[in-house]
Design an enzyme around this catalytic site. Structure first.
Site, short mmCIF file in Angstrom:
data_model
loop_
_atom_site.label_atom_id
_atom_site.label_comp_id
_atom_site.label_asym_id
_atom_site.label_seq_id
_atom_site.Cartn_x
_atom_site.Cartn_y
_atom_site.Cartn_z
N ASP B 41 0.86 -1.18 0.00
CA ASP B 41 0.00 0.00 0.00
C ASP B 41 0.90 1.23 0.00
O ASP B 41 1.73 1.40 0.90
CB ASP B 41 -0.87 -0.04 1.27
CG ASP B 41 -2.01 0.97 1.20
OD1 ASP B 41 -2.17 1.62 0.14
OD2 ASP B 41 -2.74 1.10 2.21
N ASP B 134 -2.98 2.54 -6.00
CA ASP B 134 -1.88 2.58 -5.05
C ASP B 134 -1.78 1.37 -4.12
O ASP B 134 -1.05 1.41 -3.15
CB ASP B 134 -1.95 3.88 -4.23
CG ASP B 134 -3.22 3.95 -3.39
OD1 ASP B 134 -4.17 3.18 -3.67
OD2 ASP B 134 -3.29 4.78 -2.48
N GLU B 135 -2.50 0.31 -4.39
CA GLU B 135 -2.32 -0.87 -3.55
C GLU B 135 -2.57 -2.15 -4.33
O GLU B 135 -3.33 -2.15 -5.30
CB GLU B 135 -3.21 -0.83 -2.30
CG GLU B 135 -4.68 -0.71 -2.59
CD GLU B 135 -5.54 -0.78 -1.33
OE1 GLU B 135 -5.26 -1.62 -0.46
OE2 GLU B 135 -6.50 0.00 -1.25
#
Lengths: 372, 417
Positions: B41, B134-135
């Site tokens: 993350d 973003d993860e």
């Protein structure tokens, strides 16, 4: 019950009966075929509660009686027996087993009591008439491709058989549609059919019926009531409930003012459509038809896969037209044409198109265009 | 205990500092070298990208957001110290942190950076399952021989590489399934590296709140609280069958998660399978008019999402939950894909009529699946419904009006039911 029967005759009868048995059903008795031996014949009866098939075969009955066994297993066994064998079937009523003997093979099949088998109630039929097999075959074969599979419009899940007024007078008519294409097929009205109520014959019954219609010389006895329809030959009786619903008013759907006329050899056309459609693997792929002065350009444009184009010489003398159709629907209606040229009548690229064979209005098809 | 230096990637046994580079950034765990399911993350991703591209902002509080909705999309860690949180209205954020620099989001830049990070993850394993820009989950099982290093080392190398090459930091959660890996990555943000081993799973979860479970929203949490369930320990006291009776399929999932069991695999390139929306009612209802209003609003929402993504689907599903939490679904396959709300609504409505008498219901959902691009959608009309084409045209026109004047500019009376 005890009888012996020739394996071929047994296989034919059992095969026809077992095909109505629903493979996935939860009520054990519905997986069974009812075998009734009496006089010099044996009757095989199977049902899914909506359709019942009754098949007769000649047999040497030693002891009359009846029982039920699993239809699929029984059929498999009979299928695997040697051709020409004499099959002996015995049910002693006490053991709960049906013994099947043929040559050195011996089977004992579990039975369920005949009283449990739901025999479809006989009903009064409002109309009884007889029709040659080829006539019924044409009515149903040419219409069944358009039957809908959409469950939310259940009243379209069959062929609407009814009496209608055509240009040529009163006719026996079959109509099927799924909202995207429609088939309307007429045949001369058989004697005795004048007062037939219109019924929607369910898809599955149409499929089962087809098996009765292969013999060109056969006469089919048809009986119709508000709730049931029956088709019978001397050997087989097919009874089906009809779909409880109202078939929509299809007459408004059939265009009457389409003036742009295309005439094309149906098989050339179908082959060309099939060829150009090959470039796209989408299920609802569209074929574009461009018409201009005796020239038809068929094209498919699939952005991911490629594109294809083919030109055909046709008879067309109206204004230029560009119109798209689902390739599958075009192929299906084109393949209904078997004698003359296919005649397409267009209005605009957004309106339903009509197709018929030559000048014959006893079989017309309507297909909805696609945006291309 | 196996230990890993997160700066020089040396592995060693039991030491508070790395024996070779003296760094204190050491990850130590008995199962460190055995675990292979990871969640990565990025830390305050959008804000980090902005700081990277404008070094003047490096030591200042930065809030990414604003735009039409006027809420915080991402706040950097400096702003978070002041109490700024994602999804907070901008005026409130600025009251808490007046000195913050507000930056409008630049999604093209973020997705470009995201692609670069994705490429780095692809170097580690073919099994990367992105959850958003973003993860992502990664399954590194069986990659140790290829890389000549255990997953933990490769993951530490990944974040080091992200920082060195892209100027973006991320946190890693390493565990034995997806559920725990995702929880772990959140434990010591930013620049975290947390491990939850199999042996400690039960003790770790025990006192924690069940709201850690992804998918347990306000409604489920309230339902669980009514049953006296707040923590995993509470949950574990329940019999599996009782949970199932009370919460349906979710109950079975909860029973497993309470024990740290999660059988879901990390799946690469999982495409969007369907778009659906559902709503739980304040009070159970069997009122056909009320339900009709919900069907329409949900159909419109689903249609809006399909249109925004430029996709369409062939299967329409209606989902209903009865008062006893049992679920009823009906689906139908259309002959061509659609994204038109009117068609989705009419189809779902037809499905509803088949099951309406099974009410009252507590939840209703509408979904569209078997998705394709919208070029193949809604191309043909319906012979039996000649008005369908004009209704679809009216819907497209209303869409254009909403685009220009806002969502409330035009709506159907049906949506007020």
């Amino acid at each position: 019950m005890k009888f012996s029967i020739e394996r071929g005759a047994l296989l034919r009868a059992v095969a026809r009966a077992q095909s109505v048995v629903e493979r996935r059903n939860t009520i054990p008795i519905l997986a069974n075929v009812l075998i009734e031996a009496d006089g010099d014949e044996v009757m095989f009866r199977a049902t899914d509660l909506d359709i019942e098939v009754l098949d007769r075969a000649p047999a040497k009955v030693e002891r009359a009686g009846a029982t039920t066994v699993n239809a699929v297993t029984f059929h498999e066994i009979v299928r695997k027996l040697a051709d020409g064998a004499l099959v002996n079937l015995t049910d002693d009523g006490a053991s709960g087993r049906l013994t099947v003997e043929a040559g050195r093979s011996n089977f004992a099949l579990a039975t369920l009591p005949r009283q449990d088998f739901p025999v479809m109630a006989t009903s009064e039929y409002a109309s009884n008439f007889s029709a040659p097999a080829p006539v019924l075959r044409r009515l149903f074969d040419k219409s069944k491709f358009a039957i809908s599979t959409e469950e939310t419009r259940y009243y379209l899940n069959g062929v609407y058989m009814h009496v209608a007024e055509a240009e040529s007078g009163r006719v026996l008519r079959c109509v099927a549609t799924d909202g995207h294409r429609l088939a309307r097929i007429d045949a001369g009205l058989p004697d005795g059919a004048e007062d037939m109520p219109g019924v929607i014959v369910p898809r599955k019954a149409v499929g089962e019926l087809r098996k009765l219609l292969d013999d060109d010389d056969a006469k089919i006895a048809v009986s119709v009531s508000e709730t049931k329809v029956r088709f019978a030959t001397p050997e087989i009786t097919l009874t089906s409930k009809v779909i409880d619903g109202t078939f929509p008013d299809y007459t408004r759907v059939i265009p009457v003012n389409n003036t742009r006329k295309l005439e094309v050899d149906a098989s050339d056309f179908a082959r060309a459509v099939d060829r150009v459609a090959t470039v796209s693997s989408e299920r609802s792929r569209a074929v574009k038809m461009q018409l201009d002065e005796d020239r038809l350009i068929l094209s498919v444009n699939a952005p991911d896969a490629g594109n294809a184009e083919e030109e055909l010489v046709v008879a067309y003398s109206d204004e230029k037209l560009e119109i798209g159709f689902n390739a599958k629907y075009l192929l299906e209606i084109a393949s209904q044409v078997d004698r003359e040229n296919a005649v397409f009548l267009f209005n605009s690229s957004a309106d339903p198109t009509l197709m018929r064979e030559g000048t014959d209005t006893s079989a017309v098809y309507v297909v909805m265009p696609m945006r291309v | 205990m196996p230990s890993l230096c997160r700066d020089c990637l040396t592995t060693f046994q039991d030491a508070p500092r790395c024996p070779s580079c003296r760094s204190p950034r050491v990850a130590a765990h008995p199962e460190l070298l055995d675990l292979s399911i990871a969640h990565m993350d990025c830390d305050a991703f959008y804000a980090s990208v902005e700081k990277r591209d404008n070094p003047a902002l490096r030591d200042k509080p930065v809030i990414v957001g604003g735009g039409t909705r006027g809420v915080v999309t991402t706040a950097c860690y400096i702003a978070r110290i002041k109490g700024v949180r994602s999804a907070m209205p901008m005026f409130q954020a600025l009251r808490l942190c007046p000195e913050a620099t507000v930056v409008k989001p630049r999604f093209e830049v973020y997705s470009a950076v995201s692609r670069q990070i994705r490429a780095m993850m692809d170097d580690l394993t073919p099994v990367v399952e992105p959850l958003s820009l973003d993860e992502a989950f990664m399954d590194l099982t069986g990659t140790a021989r290829l890389h000549g290093a255990p997953p933990a080392v490769m993951l530490a190398r990944l974040t080091a590489r992200m920082q060195a090459e892209l100027g973006i930091t991320g946190s890693i959660g390493l565990s034995h399934n997806k559920f725990l890996a995702k929880i772990a990555s959140d434990l010591e943000k930013p620049r975290g590296f947390s491990v939850i081993g199999a042996a400690e799973t039960m003790d770790f979860l025990g006192p924690r709140p069940v709201s850690l479970i992804w998918g347990v929203g306000a409604v489920t949490r309230a339902a669980l609280e009514r049953a006296g369930i707040r923590t995993f320990n509470d949950l574990r006291r329940w019999d599996r069958r009782d949970l199932e009776d009370r919460f349906g399929g979710m109950g079975v999932r909860l029973w497993h998660l309470a024990r740290g069991e999660d059988m879901r695999r990390v799946t690469a390139n999982a495409p969007v399978k369907g778009v659906s929306n559902e709503t739980t009612f304040r009070a159970d209802t069997a009122d056909a008019d009320v339900l009709d209003g919900h069907i329409w609003r949900l159909s419109e929402k689903v249609s809006g999402r399909l249109k925004a993504k430029g996709i369409a689907g062939r299967i329409v599903t209606l989902k209903l939950k009865r008062s006893n939490h049992s679920i009823l679904t009906r689906r139908v396959s259309l002959h061509e894909p659609t994204q038109i709300a009117d068609r989705i609504y009419r189809t779902a409505r037809g499905l509803f009529e088949q099951v309406a008498r099974e009410g009252p219901f507590r939840l209703l959902g509408v979904g569209v699946s078997e998705l394709v691009g919208d070029t193949a959608a809604d191309q043909s009309g319906d012979l039996l419904d000649p008005q369908a084409a004009s209704r679809a045209a009216a819907e497209r026109a209303a869409d254009r009006i909403r685009q220009r004047w806002g969502d409330a500019a035009i709506l159907k009376g049906r949506s007020l039911r």
